[in-house]
Motif scaffolding. Structure first.
Motif, mmCIF file in Angstrom:
data_model
loop_
_atom_site.group_PDB
_atom_site.id
_atom_site.type_symbol
_atom_site.label_atom_id
_atom_site.label_comp_id
_atom_site.label_asym_id
_atom_site.label_seq_id
_atom_site.Cartn_x
_atom_site.Cartn_y
_atom_site.Cartn_z
ATOM 1 N N ASN A 362 5.770 25.373 -25.353
ATOM 2 C CA ASN A 362 4.760 24.523 -24.725
ATOM 3 C C ASN A 362 5.061 24.353 -23.226
ATOM 4 O O ASN A 362 5.173 23.240 -22.714
ATOM 5 N N ILE A 363 5.216 25.492 -22.526
ATOM 6 C CA ILE A 363 5.506 25.464 -21.090
ATOM 7 C C ILE A 363 4.241 25.091 -20.326
ATOM 8 O O ILE A 363 3.204 25.741 -20.464
ATOM 9 N N GLN A 364 4.329 24.033 -19.535
ATOM 10 C CA GLN A 364 3.189 23.549 -18.765
ATOM 11 C C GLN A 364 3.521 23.604 -17.278
ATOM 12 O O GLN A 364 4.580 23.147 -16.860
ATOM 13 N N PHE A 365 2.624 24.167 -16.483
ATOM 14 C CA PHE A 365 2.782 24.216 -15.034
ATOM 15 C C PHE A 365 1.991 23.049 -14.432
ATOM 16 O O PHE A 365 0.788 22.953 -14.637
ATOM 17 N N LYS A 366 2.677 22.187 -13.703
ATOM 18 C CA LYS A 366 2.029 21.000 -13.146
ATOM 19 C C LYS A 366 2.194 20.948 -11.630
ATOM 20 O O LYS A 366 3.261 21.261 -11.100
ATOM 21 N N SER A 367 1.141 20.532 -10.947
ATOM 22 C CA SER A 367 1.205 20.330 -9.502
ATOM 23 C C SER A 367 1.811 18.960 -9.218
ATOM 24 O O SER A 367 1.611 18.009 -9.971
ATOM 25 N N LEU A 368 2.546 18.863 -8.107
ATOM 26 C CA LEU A 368 3.131 17.580 -7.712
ATOM 27 C C LEU A 368 2.060 16.509 -7.527
ATOM 28 O O LEU A 368 2.312 15.324 -7.727
ATOM 29 N N ASN A 369 0.867 16.946 -7.141
ATOM 30 C CA ASN A 369 -0.223 15.987 -6.902
ATOM 31 C C ASN A 369 -0.578 15.204 -8.157
ATOM 32 O O ASN A 369 -1.132 14.117 -8.081
ATOM 33 N N PHE A 370 -0.278 15.786 -9.344
ATOM 34 C CA PHE A 370 -0.667 15.144 -10.592
ATOM 35 C C PHE A 370 0.522 14.575 -11.352
ATOM 36 O O PHE A 370 0.391 14.129 -12.483
ATOM 37 N N ILE A 371 1.716 14.591 -10.721
ATOM 38 C CA ILE A 371 2.906 14.021 -11.353
ATOM 39 C C ILE A 371 2.954 12.508 -11.154
ATOM 40 O O ILE A 371 3.409 11.760 -12.023
ATOM 41 N N ARG A 372 2.443 12.052 -10.001
ATOM 42 C CA ARG A 372 2.497 10.618 -9.688
ATOM 43 C C ARG A 372 1.813 9.792 -10.783
ATOM 44 O O ARG A 372 0.748 10.137 -11.264
ATOM 45 N N GLY A 373 2.466 8.679 -11.131
ATOM 46 C CA GLY A 373 1.861 7.757 -12.087
ATOM 47 C C GLY A 373 2.108 8.098 -13.533
ATOM 48 O O GLY A 373 1.773 7.301 -14.413
ATOM 49 N N ARG A 374 2.674 9.271 -13.815
ATOM 50 C CA ARG A 374 2.909 9.665 -15.200
ATOM 51 C C ARG A 374 4.235 9.103 -15.717
ATOM 52 O O ARG A 374 5.123 8.749 -14.954
ATOM 53 N N SER A 375 4.357 9.039 -17.026
ATOM 54 C CA SER A 375 5.635 8.755 -17.671
ATOM 55 C C SER A 375 5.857 9.898 -18.649
ATOM 56 O O SER A 375 5.157 10.016 -19.656
ATOM 57 N N ILE A 376 6.807 10.757 -18.335
ATOM 58 C CA ILE A 376 7.004 11.991 -19.104
ATOM 59 C C ILE A 376 8.034 11.744 -20.202
ATOM 60 O O ILE A 376 9.182 11.390 -19.918
ATOM 61 N N GLN A 377 7.626 11.927 -21.457
ATOM 62 C CA GLN A 377 8.485 11.656 -22.612
ATOM 63 C C GLN A 377 8.881 12.957 -23.305
ATOM 64 O O GLN A 377 8.099 13.896 -23.390
ATOM 65 N N ASN A 378 10.122 12.989 -23.834
ATOM 66 C CA ASN A 378 10.610 14.082 -24.695
ATOM 67 C C ASN A 378 10.330 15.472 -24.115
ATOM 68 O O ASN A 378 9.824 16.350 -24.801
ATOM 69 N N ALA A 379 10.654 15.650 -22.852
ATOM 70 C CA ALA A 379 10.397 16.937 -22.199
ATOM 71 C C ALA A 379 11.587 17.304 -21.324
ATOM 72 O O ALA A 379 12.392 16.445 -20.942
ATOM 73 N N ILE A 380 11.704 18.583 -21.031
ATOM 74 C CA ILE A 380 12.655 19.023 -20.012
ATOM 75 C C ILE A 380 11.817 19.466 -18.808
ATOM 76 O O ILE A 380 10.887 20.272 -18.941
ATOM 77 N N VAL A 381 12.090 18.885 -17.663
ATOM 78 C CA VAL A 381 11.278 19.101 -16.458
ATOM 79 C C VAL A 381 12.072 19.948 -15.462
ATOM 80 O O VAL A 381 13.160 19.560 -15.043
ATOM 81 N N LEU A 382 11.537 21.109 -15.102
ATOM 82 C CA LEU A 382 12.153 21.981 -14.109
ATOM 83 C C LEU A 382 11.432 21.786 -12.781
ATOM 84 O O LEU A 382 10.237 22.069 -12.668
ATOM 85 N N ILE A 383 12.160 21.281 -11.779
ATOM 86 C CA ILE A 383 11.586 21.074 -10.446
ATOM 87 C C ILE A 383 12.033 22.243 -9.586
ATOM 88 O O ILE A 383 13.157 22.269 -9.087
ATOM 89 N N ASP A 384 11.168 23.221 -9.422
ATOM 90 C CA ASP A 384 11.500 24.444 -8.694
ATOM 91 C C ASP A 384 11.301 24.236 -7.191
ATOM 92 O O ASP A 384 10.471 23.426 -6.767
ATOM 93 N N GLU A 385 12.044 24.994 -6.383
ATOM 94 C CA GLU A 385 11.954 24.912 -4.915
ATOM 95 C C GLU A 385 12.076 23.469 -4.426
ATOM 96 O O GLU A 385 11.332 23.012 -3.553
ATOM 97 N N ALA A 386 13.052 22.733 -4.984
ATOM 98 C CA ALA A 386 13.199 21.310 -4.665
ATOM 99 C C ALA A 386 13.631 21.076 -3.230
ATOM 100 O O ALA A 386 13.518 19.958 -2.721
ATOM 101 N N GLN A 387 14.108 22.112 -2.532
ATOM 102 C CA GLN A 387 14.542 21.932 -1.145
ATOM 103 C C GLN A 387 13.377 21.606 -0.218
ATOM 104 O O GLN A 387 13.584 21.099 0.886
ATOM 105 N N ASN A 388 12.146 21.873 -0.654
ATOM 106 C CA ASN A 388 10.967 21.604 0.176
ATOM 107 C C ASN A 388 10.403 20.205 -0.034
ATOM 108 O O ASN A 388 9.355 19.869 0.531
ATOM 109 N N LEU A 389 11.080 19.387 -0.822
ATOM 110 C CA LEU A 389 10.595 18.041 -1.104
ATOM 111 C C LEU A 389 11.340 17.016 -0.269
ATOM 112 O O LEU A 389 12.537 17.155 -0.011
ATOM 113 N N THR A 390 10.639 15.970 0.145
ATOM 114 C CA THR A 390 11.270 14.871 0.873
ATOM 115 C C THR A 390 12.005 13.979 -0.125
ATOM 116 O O THR A 390 11.731 14.023 -1.332
ATOM 117 N N PRO A 391 12.936 13.138 0.355
ATOM 118 C CA PRO A 391 13.588 12.186 -0.554
ATOM 119 C C PRO A 391 12.582 11.322 -1.306
ATOM 120 O O PRO A 391 12.756 11.054 -2.499
#
Length: 462
Positions: A362-391
């Motif tokens: 059940n691999i899901q590709f999600k945009s950062l724009n739609f991550i805000r406000g979510r509560s992610i349960q029972n999942a493993i989240v891979l944040i790729d290219e994290a060097q391009n993100l601000t703190p």
């Protein structure tokens, strides 16, 4: 007593840290009108700094809302925190109408250039208040050079949230001992718990170790992870060199010890956040994806794999692409598909195997724009290219972590695409340093490049 310094903030400082207005203590701050115009033009764009622009505008509005007239805004409004003054009084915030400045000697001539208008604002204030220290704060190196060349006496980078002064000071997540570990141990308290062997030794043996740092020597026998540090002792979990190197997830085995450390941290249920750093081709994504598939499909510890990353500044808005959110994100998630294909290339029907893995895990590709406000349960989240993100962006993602969820950050600090970040100010650097003493976090810096000899040569010589 009035403030001795007056700080002029560039747009990129407000975008980097929207709360920066509270970081200058009792000193005064002024924001040129040009900066407000730039924030206004950014806030509605579909790019990853639009939210920071909106946040900065709200902070400015909250501070200036107590002003009764326009003249008070240009003179300065006291900076308050949640309606109350801090014990140590903060300075005043003002807006400077730099668009009213006319061309004069000493000013940069091209006022159509927004950087020039901000520098001219600083030069004007420096001439108007000779007894005050006027400081231009910007994260743009070229703008700092231009300002100094134009005659501005003080120009600074914004470093309040910078936790390390040199990228080489960033903890690697593993420590190599020059001599065999057991040769230096006089006293040890070994015990077993939950199927693991632990060794409690004197802290003087490992004075600088920290939580979840991997320790190893050249004996190819000893390898351990620091699991507890107190004033006098250090407790190590014995991992065993052979056991580490014989790990296998979804048919993938580690090539070197750093990959083995990463695989161990990913598979350990006690580690909630795994941070994997390394050069292109070092195996970060392959190891993370293999472990994720193993935990979701074989061990059924998680229900799904969520993959997210920042979309490059070339095309911040994914809306122009056809299809669903997952289909829109496909161009930026090709690294995941490449690694899936590499893992199944020996299969009789590789494409069917890849499709099976995507559906079964059940691999899901999600945009950062739609991550805000979510509560992610029972999942493993891979944040790729994290060097391009601000703190702030990484904080937004990590705080989405719900019950039974594991976060994995992947990044290469040598490949930052953002105009607003450097290796020292990247969110990836920030969380490595911030989480170094957290018992539920482990970071591993990969060594070696295994993609190809061409990739290895390019990384070393270009």
């Amino acid at each position: 007593m009035s403030a001795s310094k007056l700080y002029i903030l560039d747009t990129n400082v407000l975008l980097h840290d929207p709360k920066c207005l509270f970081q200058f203590k009792e000193q005064d701050i002024t924001i040129p009108m040009t900066v407000l115009e730039e924030l206004d033009s950014i806030k509605d764009r579909k790019q990853n700094v639009a939210a920071e622009a909106r946040h900065a505008i709200r902070v400015i509005d909250n501070i200036l809302s107590s002003a009764t007239n326009a003249s008070q805004i240009t003179k300065g409004v006291r900076i308050l925190v949640e309606g109350k003054e801090r014990e140590q009084k903060l300075g005043k915030l003002s807006i400077f109408p730099d668009h009213e400045l006319t061309s004069r000697q000493g000013f940069l001539p091209d006022i159509s250039n927004k950087d020039n208008r901000i520098i001219n604002c600083a030069l004007h204030l420096q001439a108007t208040f000779p007894h005050r220290q006027i400081v231009l704060v910007t994260k743009d190196i070229n703008m700092r050079l231009k300002a100094l060349g134009a005659g501005l006496q003080r120009v600074e980078d914004y470093r309040t949230d910078q936790l390390v002064s040199d990228i080489d000071m960033l903890p690697a997540g593993h420590h190599h001992l020059d001599t065999p570990f057991w040769e230096g141990v006089d006293k040890v308290d070994s015990f077993q718990q939950d199927g693991h062997t632990y060794h409690k030794v004197d802290r003087s043996l490992l004075p600088d170790t920290y939580m979840n740092e991997y320790i190893y020597d050249d004996s190819k026998d000893f390898a351990a992870r620091t699991v507890k540090v107190d004033e006098t002792t250090v407790t190590l979990m014995d991992l065993g060199y052979d056991r580490l190197m014989q790990q296998s997830c979804w048919g993938i085995q580690p090539i070197n010890l750093q990959q083995a450390f990463a695989m161990q941290s990913l598979m350990d249920p006690e580690v909630d956040l795994s941070i994997l750093l390394g050069a292109a081709g070092s195996g970060k994504t392959l190891i993370a994806l293999a472990c994720a598939l193993e935990m979701v499909i074989e061990e059924q510890r998680f229900n799904k794999i969520i993959v997210t990353r920042s979309t490059p500044p070339v095309a911040e808005d994914i809306g122009f692409l056809p299809g669903t959110e997952e289909e829109k994100m496909t161009p930026w998630m090709s690294s995941i598909n490449d690694n899936l294909e590499a893992m199944h290339e020996q299969d009789e029907r590789p494409q069917s195997s890849v499709k099976y893995a995507i559906e079964k895990a059940n691999i899901q590709f999600k945009s950062l724009n739609f991550i805000r406000g979510r509560s992610i349960q029972n999942a493993i989240v891979l944040i790729d290219e994290a060097q391009n993100l601000t703190p702030q962006q990484l904080k937004t993602i990590l705080t989405r972590c719900g019950k039974g969820t594991k976060m994995v950050c992947l990044g290469n600090l040598a490949q930052i695409d953002s105009n607003y970040l450097t290796a020292l100010t990247s969110g990836l650097t920030y969380i490595v340093e911030r989480f170094r003493d957290f018992e539920g976090s482990a970071s591993v810096h990969f060594e070696g490049i295994f993609r190809s000899r061409l990739a290895e040569y390019a990384e070393e010589h270009l």
